[in-house]
Write an enzyme that holds these catalytic residues in place. Sequence first.
Site, short mmCIF file in Angstrom:
data_model
loop_
_atom_site.label_atom_id
_atom_site.label_comp_id
_atom_site.label_asym_id
_atom_site.label_seq_id
_atom_site.Cartn_x
_atom_site.Cartn_y
_atom_site.Cartn_z
N ARG A 105 70.89 93.47 64.82
CA ARG A 105 70.07 92.27 64.69
C ARG A 105 68.65 92.49 65.18
O ARG A 105 68.42 93.24 66.12
CB ARG A 105 70.70 91.13 65.48
CG ARG A 105 71.94 90.69 64.77
CD ARG A 105 72.62 89.57 65.45
NE ARG A 105 73.78 89.25 64.62
CZ ARG A 105 74.81 88.55 65.05
NH1 ARG A 105 74.83 88.10 66.28
NH2 ARG A 105 75.80 88.31 64.23
N THR A 106 67.73 91.80 64.55
CA THR A 106 66.36 91.78 65.05
C THR A 106 66.32 90.72 66.14
O THR A 106 66.21 89.54 65.86
CB THR A 106 65.37 91.44 63.95
OG1 THR A 106 65.60 92.31 62.84
CG2 THR A 106 63.95 91.61 64.42
N LEU A 107 66.50 91.16 67.39
CA LEU A 107 66.46 90.20 68.49
C LEU A 107 65.02 89.90 68.85
O LEU A 107 64.68 88.85 69.35
CB LEU A 107 67.19 90.77 69.70
CG LEU A 107 68.69 91.00 69.44
CD1 LEU A 107 69.30 91.80 70.57
CD2 LEU A 107 69.40 89.67 69.28
N TRP A 167 62.73 88.61 60.22
CA TRP A 167 61.70 88.04 61.10
C TRP A 167 60.35 87.98 60.38
O TRP A 167 59.42 88.70 60.73
CB TRP A 167 61.61 88.90 62.37
CG TRP A 167 61.25 88.11 63.58
CD1 TRP A 167 60.01 87.63 63.89
CD2 TRP A 167 62.12 87.72 64.64
NE1 TRP A 167 60.06 86.96 65.08
CE2 TRP A 167 61.34 86.99 65.58
CE3 TRP A 167 63.48 87.90 64.91
CZ2 TRP A 167 61.87 86.45 66.75
CZ3 TRP A 167 64.01 87.38 66.07
CH2 TRP A 167 63.21 86.65 66.98
#
Lengths: 274, 237
Positions: B14-16, B121
Amino acid sequence: MFRNQYDTDVTTWSPAGRLFQVEYAMEAVKQGSAAIGLRSKTHVVLACVNKAQSELSSHQRKIFKVDDHIGVAIAGLTADGRVLSRYMRSECINHSFTYESALPVGRLVVQLADKAQVCTQRSWKRPYGVGLLVGGLDESGAHLYYNCPSGNYFEYQAFAIGSRSQAAKTYMERKFETFDNASREELIKHALFAIKETLQGEKLKSSICTIAVLGVGESFNVLDQQTVQELINSFEMVEDEAPAPQEPSAAPEEAAAPAAGEGAADEGAAPMEE
Amino acid sequence: MDPNSRLVMEDSQRTLTPYVTGTSVIGIKYKDGVLIAADMGGSYGSTLRYKSVERLKAIGKHSLLGASGEISDFQELLRYLDGLILYDNMWDDGNSLGPKEVHSYLTRVMYNRRNKFNPLWNSLVLGGVKNGQKYLGTVNMIGVHYQDNHVATGFGNHLAIPILRDEWREDLSFEEGVRLLEKCMRVLIYRDRSAINKLQIAKITAEGVTISPPYSLKTFWEFSAFKNPTAGAEGSW
């Protein structure tokens, strides 16, 4: 001992290069009551003959709305027709959800044909016993397609399927050159005349036919019975002209007769409508 | 499979937090179509790490996409769109996806990913022309989308939109449109620390897409307020 050794499953070829099960399925389409379709540049009209199975029952629906811009008329096994209509509805609604625009008719027809084709190549399946006339409108204009149990599909200006459809085809072959620029009302009129041809002298009444229209500025809709009756009455020449158009249709009907005979021979194998 | 190890695996994908990001994109409709502007900076956090990132891409025949936010997520999105356009072309039937369809598709992808708690994002600007119809819309990383005559992402929302509200007109010529976008971009170069003075402007009309080569805007930094920005703001740095 064997009537035909090559017709027990769909995937077995006859030495003559035929798939008998697929042909039987196409025979089922011929046994169903007639459905016709015709189109102009802007409109498509679908029509069908409604036959009740018995005096005590009502008839089954043969025209289905798929989406605002697509409708189908079927001949053959109604149950198979409903399954395919549901598939088409679901494809249309999924496309609308993702793209917020209508699925092009040609693409839906290809998907439908591919689905039918798979059934001709799997030993554990049977072909759909239904022919579909798919009418639709998209950015490239109005379209009419015929989808066959064999997985083939064709685009038409006008077409008829089902029992005695040859008479309707003969009528439309005489008139089709005028269809492209015909008005909505003219198309409906031709549809009624074509339907009348398939009735072989039986009186045309709104109770035995359904008409559906779709076109630019008009989403797919089935005309109600009263409207259809009014249209039939307004074309009262139907009654007067009845003997005239029947004459030319007599010859092609004979041509179609052998095919009907073949159908009768296969009666055990080819499932009837309903 | 151990459910926990699967969780860990998925978490790591995931793109945290975004890594390399692009800043504002601005889009406007004009007389003959749509214009979109974006600079070419790629920031690694607040470091200006890359200076030649192309953030404007043509999508099929009728659409133009500009992206701000995570650059690698944008590249993944471009892979989806390449597949989509290829599939559309393979029908070879005269039908094609227009900007409205592509925008709707992007909205679905963005919202779907945010529902998996794994967003792409980005804030996207999608413009195009099809059948004489101009289209300009935007969608962000959580799936919020709308259409307007002029749209902007990120800092552009604060700095460019007020200018566009004052000066945008339906009948803007190409030259006037470019000048208006340059006015907005200049403000962003001055006031958005992530913006760099190397930008591209792309136009889409019925004729197709043209993306300009990179170029710079003339700036003037000799204003006294620029020279000593903290004067009169004692205690701040």
